[in-house]
Design a protein around this motif. Structure first.
Motif, PDB file in Angstrom:
ATOM      1  N   ALA A 185      -5.835  11.269 -11.197  1.00 47.40           N
ATOM      2  CA  ALA A 185      -4.815  10.447 -10.540  1.00 47.40           C
ATOM      3  C   ALA A 185      -3.636  10.231 -11.496  1.00 47.40           C
ATOM      4  O   ALA A 185      -3.815  10.033 -12.692  1.00 47.40           O
ATOM      5  CB  ALA A 185      -5.400   9.105 -10.131  1.00 47.40           C
ATOM      6  N   ALA A 186      -2.456  10.309 -10.940  1.00 48.46           N
ATOM      7  CA  ALA A 186      -1.258  10.091 -11.743  1.00 48.46           C
ATOM      8  C   ALA A 186      -1.195   8.627 -12.152  1.00 48.46           C
ATOM      9  O   ALA A 186      -1.651   7.739 -11.432  1.00 48.46           O
ATOM     10  CB  ALA A 186      -0.018  10.464 -10.952  1.00 48.46           C
ATOM     11  N   LYS A 187      -0.639   8.361 -13.321  1.00 46.00           N
ATOM     12  CA  LYS A 187      -0.512   6.993 -13.799  1.00 46.00           C
ATOM     13  C   LYS A 187       0.518   6.269 -12.945  1.00 46.00           C
ATOM     14  O   LYS A 187       1.614   6.767 -12.714  1.00 46.00           O
ATOM     15  CB  LYS A 187      -0.084   6.997 -15.259  1.00 46.00           C
ATOM     16  N   VAL A 188       0.150   5.111 -12.454  1.00 51.96           N
ATOM     17  CA  VAL A 188       1.025   4.328 -11.594  1.00 51.96           C
ATOM     18  C   VAL A 188       1.993   3.538 -12.466  1.00 51.96           C
ATOM     19  O   VAL A 188       1.581   2.774 -13.330  1.00 51.96           O
ATOM     20  CB  VAL A 188       0.211   3.369 -10.704  1.00 51.96           C
ATOM     21  N   ASN A 189       3.277   3.747 -12.232  1.00 56.78           N
ATOM     22  CA  ASN A 189       4.296   3.002 -12.949  1.00 56.78           C
ATOM     23  C   ASN A 189       4.986   2.093 -11.937  1.00 56.78           C
ATOM     24  O   ASN A 189       5.744   2.557 -11.086  1.00 56.78           O
ATOM     25  CB  ASN A 189       5.298   3.955 -13.608  1.00 56.78           C
TER      26      ASN A 189
ATOM     27  N   ARG B  32       1.662   9.645  -5.843  1.00 52.43           N
ATOM     28  CA  ARG B  32       1.915  11.018  -5.398  1.00 52.43           C
ATOM     29  C   ARG B  32       2.276  11.898  -6.578  1.00 52.43           C
ATOM     30  O   ARG B  32       3.073  11.504  -7.420  1.00 52.43           O
ATOM     31  CB  ARG B  32       3.079  11.045  -4.413  1.00 52.43           C
ATOM     32  N   PRO B  33       1.697  13.120  -6.645  1.00 51.25           N
ATOM     33  CA  PRO B  33       2.071  14.016  -7.738  1.00 51.25           C
ATOM     34  C   PRO B  33       3.543  14.419  -7.619  1.00 51.25           C
ATOM     35  O   PRO B  33       4.062  14.596  -6.531  1.00 51.25           O
ATOM     36  CB  PRO B  33       1.162  15.222  -7.565  1.00 51.25           C
ATOM     37  N   THR B  34       4.190  14.558  -8.756  1.00 47.36           N
ATOM     38  CA  THR B  34       5.614  14.883  -8.763  1.00 47.36           C
ATOM     39  C   THR B  34       5.863  16.310  -9.219  1.00 47.36           C
ATOM     40  O   THR B  34       6.786  16.588  -9.974  1.00 47.36           O
ATOM     41  CB  THR B  34       6.372  13.914  -9.688  1.00 47.36           C
ATOM     42  N   GLY B  35       5.010  17.221  -8.807  1.00 53.04           N
ATOM     43  CA  GLY B  35       5.207  18.614  -9.178  1.00 53.04           C
ATOM     44  C   GLY B  35       4.354  19.017 -10.362  1.00 53.04           C
ATOM     45  O   GLY B  35       4.475  20.120 -10.870  1.00 53.04           O
ATOM     46  N   ALA B  36       3.499  18.132 -10.840  1.00 52.12           N
ATOM     47  CA  ALA B  36       2.611  18.480 -11.940  1.00 52.12           C
ATOM     48  C   ALA B  36       1.615  19.526 -11.465  1.00 52.12           C
ATOM     49  O   ALA B  36       1.367  19.685 -10.275  1.00 52.12           O
ATOM     50  CB  ALA B  36       1.880  17.229 -12.425  1.00 52.12           C
ATOM     51  N   ALA B  37       1.052  20.245 -12.405  1.00 51.34           N
ATOM     52  CA  ALA B  37       0.105  21.306 -12.062  1.00 51.34           C
ATOM     53  C   ALA B  37      -1.098  20.704 -11.346  1.00 51.34           C
ATOM     54  O   ALA B  37      -1.702  19.756 -11.818  1.00 51.34           O
ATOM     55  CB  ALA B  37      -0.338  22.026 -13.317  1.00 51.34           C
ATOM     56  N   MET B  38      -1.439  21.255 -10.214  1.00 47.80           N
ATOM     57  CA  MET B  38      -2.565  20.771  -9.434  1.00 47.80           C
ATOM     58  C   MET B  38      -3.779  21.625  -9.764  1.00 47.80           C
ATOM     59  O   MET B  38      -3.662  22.796 -10.099  1.00 47.80           O
ATOM     60  CB  MET B  38      -2.260  20.877  -7.935  1.00 47.80           C
TER      61      MET B  38
ATOM     62  N   ALA C 292       0.830  -1.204   0.000  1.00 42.89           N
ATOM     63  CA  ALA C 292       0.000   0.000   0.000  1.00 42.89           C
ATOM     64  C   ALA C 292       0.865   1.254   0.000  1.00 42.89           C
ATOM     65  O   ALA C 292       0.551   2.242  -0.668  1.00 42.89           O
ATOM     66  CB  ALA C 292      -0.937  -0.003   1.212  1.00 42.89           C
ATOM     67  N   GLN C 293       1.976   1.217   0.728  1.00 44.08           N
ATOM     68  CA  GLN C 293       2.893   2.348   0.755  1.00 44.08           C
ATOM     69  C   GLN C 293       3.529   2.560  -0.619  1.00 44.08           C
ATOM     70  O   GLN C 293       3.698   3.689  -1.063  1.00 44.08           O
ATOM     71  CB  GLN C 293       3.966   2.113   1.810  1.00 44.08           C
ATOM     72  N   LEU C 294       3.875   1.479  -1.299  1.00 42.61           N
ATOM     73  CA  LEU C 294       4.423   1.575  -2.653  1.00 42.61           C
ATOM     74  C   LEU C 294       3.413   2.214  -3.597  1.00 42.61           C
ATOM     75  O   LEU C 294       3.755   3.082  -4.399  1.00 42.61           O
ATOM     76  CB  LEU C 294       4.806   0.195  -3.183  1.00 42.61           C
ATOM     77  N   LYS C 295       2.164   1.767  -3.497  1.00 46.17           N
ATOM     78  CA  LYS C 295       1.119   2.333  -4.356  1.00 46.17           C
ATOM     79  C   LYS C 295       0.913   3.817  -4.064  1.00 46.17           C
ATOM     80  O   LYS C 295       0.747   4.621  -4.975  1.00 46.17           O
ATOM     81  CB  LYS C 295      -0.190   1.581  -4.164  1.00 46.17           C
ATOM     82  N   ALA C 296       0.923   4.192  -2.782  1.00 46.08           N
ATOM     83  CA  ALA C 296       0.739   5.590  -2.411  1.00 46.08           C
ATOM     84  C   ALA C 296       1.892   6.446  -2.922  1.00 46.08           C
ATOM     85  O   ALA C 296       1.695   7.553  -3.409  1.00 46.08           O
ATOM     86  CB  ALA C 296       0.611   5.726  -0.897  1.00 46.08           C
ATOM     87  N   ALA C 297       3.113   5.920  -2.841  1.00 43.32           N
ATOM     88  CA  ALA C 297       4.278   6.665  -3.327  1.00 43.32           C
ATOM     89  C   ALA C 297       4.218   6.820  -4.838  1.00 43.32           C
ATOM     90  O   ALA C 297       4.636   7.848  -5.387  1.00 43.32           O
ATOM     91  CB  ALA C 297       5.569   5.964  -2.916  1.00 43.32           C
ATOM     92  N   ALA C 298       3.693   5.820  -5.518  1.00 43.93           N
ATOM     93  CA  ALA C 298       3.630   5.870  -6.973  1.00 43.93           C
ATOM     94  C   ALA C 298       2.567   6.851  -7.461  1.00 43.93           C
ATOM     95  O   ALA C 298       2.704   7.419  -8.537  1.00 43.93           O
ATOM     96  CB  ALA C 298       3.346   4.486  -7.532  1.00 43.93           C
TER      97      ALA C 298
END
Length: 115
Positions: free
Chosen positions: A40-44, A24-30, A16-22
């Motif tokens: 939601a950001a695409k999970v890689n 998380r926005p990485t500075g994209a426009a909110m 679950a922590q891995l999914k939450a970290a994946a």
């Protein structure tokens, strides 16, 4: 008796922590407040896995550096800090191995499915 084993709940928490970290926005426009949720950001999976492995590696390197500093007689590093750091690195590594084992097990289950 398996002393080094981690129960399934801890493994699920780490996933679950891995999914939450994946996600998380990485500075994209909110989206501005009041307009709605940002998509939601695409999970890689590979990026999340790589990030987690880097964190484990960093904790092990930090632990090793602290141990060397303490052994060299550095007054800034206490024995308790070194031991805590080593235990954290050990737990991180054990959790990573358990997640790997779960992934391999899931892979084998999928490969053995009849289509």
């Amino acid at each position: 008796m398996n002393v080094g084993a981690i129960d399934g709940g801890r493994i699920e928490a780490m996933i679950a922590q891995l999914k939450a970290a994946a996600t998380r926005p990485t500075g994209a426009a909110m989206a501005p407040a009041g307009i709605g949720e940002a998509p939601a950001a695409k999970v890689n999976f590979s990026d999340a896995l790589k990030s987690s492995l880097e964190q484990v590696s960093n904790s092990q390197m930090k632990s090793e550096e602290m141990g060397k500093s303490f052994a060299a007689g550095d007054d800034k590093v206490s024995l308790s800090d070194v031991m805590i750091s080593m235990q954290k690195a050990s737990i991180n590594f054990q959790a990573t191995v358990q997640v790997r084992n779960k992934l391999v097990s899931a892979y084998h289950e999928i490969m053995n499915m009849q289509v």
